[in-house]
Motif scaffolding. Structure first.
Motif, PDB file in Angstrom:
ATOM      1  N   GLY A 268       0.779  -1.231   0.000  1.00 54.25           N
ATOM      2  CA  GLY A 268       0.000   0.000   0.000  1.00 54.25           C
ATOM      3  C   GLY A 268       0.810   1.280   0.000  1.00 54.25           C
ATOM      4  N   ALA A 269       2.133   1.164   0.030  1.00 50.32           N
ATOM      5  CA  ALA A 269       2.965   2.374   0.007  1.00 50.32           C
ATOM      6  C   ALA A 269       2.890   3.083  -1.335  1.00 50.32           C
TER       7      ALA A 269
ATOM      8  N   ASN B  54       6.975  -5.379   2.098  1.00 50.05           N
ATOM      9  CA  ASN B  54       7.466  -5.808   3.404  1.00 50.05           C
ATOM     10  C   ASN B  54       8.609  -4.875   3.787  1.00 50.05           C
ATOM     11  N   LEU B  55       8.650  -4.402   5.023  1.00 50.65           N
ATOM     12  CA  LEU B  55       9.729  -3.516   5.460  1.00 50.65           C
ATOM     13  C   LEU B  55      10.805  -4.235   6.264  1.00 50.65           C
TER      14      LEU B  55
ATOM     15  N   GLU C  85       1.411   5.969   6.040  1.00 45.29           N
ATOM     16  CA  GLU C  85       2.051   5.021   6.957  1.00 45.29           C
ATOM     17  C   GLU C  85       2.561   5.676   8.227  1.00 45.29           C
ATOM     18  N   GLY C  86       2.734   6.985   8.216  1.00 46.76           N
ATOM     19  CA  GLY C  86       3.287   7.680   9.369  1.00 46.76           C
ATOM     20  C   GLY C  86       4.785   7.865   9.253  1.00 46.76           C
TER      21      GLY C  86
ATOM     22  N   ILE D  28      11.714   7.390  -1.395  1.00 46.86           N
ATOM     23  CA  ILE D  28      10.635   8.101  -2.086  1.00 46.86           C
ATOM     24  C   ILE D  28       9.486   8.258  -1.100  1.00 46.86           C
ATOM     25  N   VAL D  29       9.232   9.497  -0.687  1.00 47.18           N
ATOM     26  CA  VAL D  29       8.102   9.772   0.202  1.00 47.18           C
ATOM     27  C   VAL D  29       6.893  10.030  -0.695  1.00 47.18           C
ATOM     28  N   ASN D  30       5.991   9.069  -0.719  1.00 49.40           N
ATOM     29  CA  ASN D  30       4.877   9.068  -1.669  1.00 49.40           C
ATOM     30  C   ASN D  30       3.585   9.588  -1.015  1.00 49.40           C
ATOM     31  N   LYS D  31       2.667  10.023  -1.864  1.00 45.61           N
ATOM     32  CA  LYS D  31       1.342  10.499  -1.455  1.00 45.61           C
ATOM     33  C   LYS D  31       1.441  11.774  -0.616  1.00 45.61           C
ATOM     34  N   VAL D  32       2.379  12.663  -0.987  1.00 47.53           N
ATOM     35  CA  VAL D  32       2.552  13.892  -0.201  1.00 47.53           C
ATOM     36  C   VAL D  32       1.341  14.812  -0.303  1.00 47.53           C
ATOM     37  N   ASP D  33       0.483  14.579  -1.294  1.00 46.34           N
ATOM     38  CA  ASP D  33      -0.743  15.378  -1.403  1.00 46.34           C
ATOM     39  C   ASP D  33      -1.709  15.116  -0.246  1.00 46.34           C
TER      40      ASP D  33
END
Length: 220
Positions: free
Chosen positions: A40-41, A121-122, A143-144, A162-167
């Motif tokens: 989901g990232a 998976n992280l 994700e926080g 990559i920090v995604n969904k910054v919107d």
């Protein structure tokens, strides 16, 4: 689209196989990334944007890792690039033997850029060398900002975040300042891109970065 069910050779270590794969990739001048992140990232969405931006500039192939399905590979294939699906049968990560098997089904002549999208998976994927030039981790705003300190190995071993969904940040309590502080405490050299696949923010810079790495490998 070729779909591969994995059979492992337990007599060879992951590192040995990864080094063998790497020799082939280097010989052919192929730049390779291992794309990592939680379910989901937005790994596949980011990958789609990279493909749209670069497919007319570099010859790309995707190895798509998943537990059981081919859904993400079908999404990638619709963009007109070569894609190989690797189903792990429940394993929580790809390993070098899976990449070796996938490479046996890839036309690598003239290929410039190989993207391996790992299983979501992280934890486990951070430990496995897949013959990549760099690990690239996708972290979504949803994700926080506490994930780097909770899962340090992944972020310590990645060269790009990559920090995604910054919107979405205005709808959350995500702190970009805390993220930068924490991530730099783990890996001061990591390169960070803030992107949104919905608005397009940051994607040109991200794609230009990868293009420069591919061209550098090609001596262009």
């Amino acid at each position: 689209m070729k779909q591969i069910l994995v059979k492992k050779n337990i007599l060879q270590t992951n590192e040995e196989i990864a080094l063998r794969n790497k020799e082939v990739l280097l010989e052919k001048g192929i730049f390779t990334i291992n794309l990592l992140g939680s379910p989901g990232a937005g790994k596949t969405s980011v990958l789609e944007q990279i493909i749209k931006n670069l497919k007319d500039k570099v010859n790309m192939t995707v190895i798509e890792g998943d537990l059981y399905t081919t859904k993400d590979a079908e999404r990638i294939e619709s963009h007109g690039v070569q894609v190989i699906q690797v189903n792990t049968g429940g394993a929580c990560h790809l390993d070098a033997s899976m990449i070796e098997e996938a490479m046996n089904h890839i036309d690598i002549e003239g290929m410039d850029f190989l993207i391996i999208e790992n299983v979501g998976n992280l934890v486990c994927p951070a430990s496995y060398n897949l013959s990549e030039d760099m690990k690239v981790t996708v972290l979504s705003i949803a994700e926080g900002n506490d994930k780097p300190l909770k899962y340090p190995s992944m972020f310590q071993r990645s060269e790009v975040l990559i920090v995604n969904k910054v919107d979405l940040i205005e709808f959350t309590n995500f702190s970009m300042d805390e993220l930068y502080k924490d991530i730099k405490s783990l890996n001061e050299n990591i390169k960070i891109f803030e992107v949104s696949c919905r608005t397009g923010q940051g994607l040109d810079e991200l794609c230009e970065y990868f293009k420069s790495k591919v061209y550098e490998r090609r001596g262009m």
